[in-house]
Design a protein around this motif. Structure first.
Motif, mmCIF file in Angstrom:
data_model
loop_
_atom_site.group_PDB
_atom_site.id
_atom_site.type_symbol
_atom_site.label_atom_id
_atom_site.label_comp_id
_atom_site.label_asym_id
_atom_site.label_seq_id
_atom_site.Cartn_x
_atom_site.Cartn_y
_atom_site.Cartn_z
ATOM 1 N N LEU A 1 15.627 -19.973 -6.107
ATOM 2 C CA LEU A 1 14.883 -20.362 -7.310
ATOM 3 C C LEU A 1 13.924 -21.514 -7.035
ATOM 4 N N GLN A 2 14.263 -22.376 -6.109
ATOM 5 C CA GLN A 2 13.344 -23.441 -5.714
ATOM 6 C C GLN A 2 12.113 -22.834 -5.042
ATOM 7 N N LEU A 3 12.321 -21.836 -4.186
ATOM 8 C CA LEU A 3 11.198 -21.152 -3.544
ATOM 9 C C LEU A 3 10.346 -20.410 -4.571
ATOM 10 N N VAL A 4 10.989 -19.861 -5.586
ATOM 11 C CA VAL A 4 10.242 -19.211 -6.675
ATOM 12 C C VAL A 4 9.401 -20.256 -7.385
ATOM 13 N N ASP A 5 9.993 -21.403 -7.692
ATOM 14 C CA ASP A 5 9.287 -22.478 -8.381
ATOM 15 C C ASP A 5 8.105 -23.006 -7.562
ATOM 16 N N GLU A 6 8.285 -23.096 -6.250
ATOM 17 C CA GLU A 6 7.235 -23.604 -5.365
ATOM 18 C C GLU A 6 6.169 -22.558 -5.055
ATOM 19 N N GLY A 7 6.483 -21.268 -5.301
ATOM 20 C CA GLY A 7 5.466 -20.244 -5.150
ATOM 21 C C GLY A 7 5.582 -19.203 -4.056
ATOM 22 N N PRO A 8 6.266 -19.444 -2.934
ATOM 23 C CA PRO A 8 6.239 -18.424 -1.883
ATOM 24 C C PRO A 8 7.107 -17.196 -2.142
ATOM 25 N N VAL A 9 7.994 -17.251 -3.147
ATOM 26 C CA VAL A 9 8.856 -16.108 -3.464
ATOM 27 C C VAL A 9 8.659 -15.759 -4.933
ATOM 28 N N GLU A 10 8.575 -14.449 -5.220
ATOM 29 C CA GLU A 10 8.460 -13.970 -6.596
ATOM 30 C C GLU A 10 9.732 -13.215 -6.974
ATOM 31 N N LEU A 11 10.273 -13.498 -8.139
ATOM 32 C CA LEU A 11 11.516 -12.862 -8.574
ATOM 33 C C LEU A 11 11.402 -11.344 -8.681
ATOM 34 N N ASP A 12 10.263 -10.852 -9.114
ATOM 35 C CA ASP A 12 10.120 -9.421 -9.330
ATOM 36 C C ASP A 12 9.483 -8.687 -8.153
ATOM 37 N N ALA A 13 9.360 -9.372 -7.037
ATOM 38 C CA ALA A 13 8.857 -8.721 -5.818
ATOM 39 C C ALA A 13 10.010 -7.974 -5.152
ATOM 40 N N PRO A 14 9.716 -6.822 -4.548
ATOM 41 C CA PRO A 14 10.763 -6.121 -3.805
ATOM 42 C C PRO A 14 11.269 -6.965 -2.642
ATOM 43 N N VAL A 15 12.565 -6.882 -2.378
ATOM 44 C CA VAL A 15 13.141 -7.586 -1.230
ATOM 45 C C VAL A 15 12.404 -7.163 0.044
ATOM 46 N N GLU A 16 11.944 -5.931 0.057
ATOM 47 C CA GLU A 16 11.189 -5.368 1.180
ATOM 48 C C GLU A 16 9.992 -6.250 1.552
ATOM 49 N N THR A 17 9.439 -6.958 0.585
ATOM 50 C CA THR A 17 8.305 -7.856 0.821
ATOM 51 C C THR A 17 8.667 -8.961 1.806
#
Length: 86
Positions: free
Chosen positions: A3-19
């Motif tokens: 969730l910290q990575l989501v907040d900082e921007g490099p990870v999106e919650l609704d992106a496929p894990v495959e990304t």
């Protein structure tokens, strides 16, 4: 941490894990397009990935064995917690 990575921007919650982990969530017995590529980061965090609960002798073995067993539900539809350990 995710969730910290989501907040900082490099990870999106609704992106496929495959990304982020290409090829890691393929169900070998169900074809390359069956469920695996549709599992999102959110699905994993909500324990709703649909990945079967199987145990292996190592962490990688647990992932491989679980994926080889196939999906137990459509990703995002059935929350289910597993405490499987390698």
């Amino acid at each position: 941490m995710i969730l910290q990575l989501v907040d900082e921007g490099p990870v999106e919650l609704d992106a496929p894990v495959e990304t982020y982990l290409p090829g890691v969530n393929r169900f070998p017995n169900q074809g390359a397009d069956r469920d695996g590529p549709t599992i999102t980061v959110r699905n994993l965090l909500q324990h709703a990935s649909g990945i079967a609960n199987r145990k292996g002798s190592t962490a990688q073995g647990t992932v491989s064995t679980s994926l080889a067993a196939g999906s137990q539900s459509v990703p995002g539809t059935t929350p289910w917690y597993s405490n499987a350990r390698h």
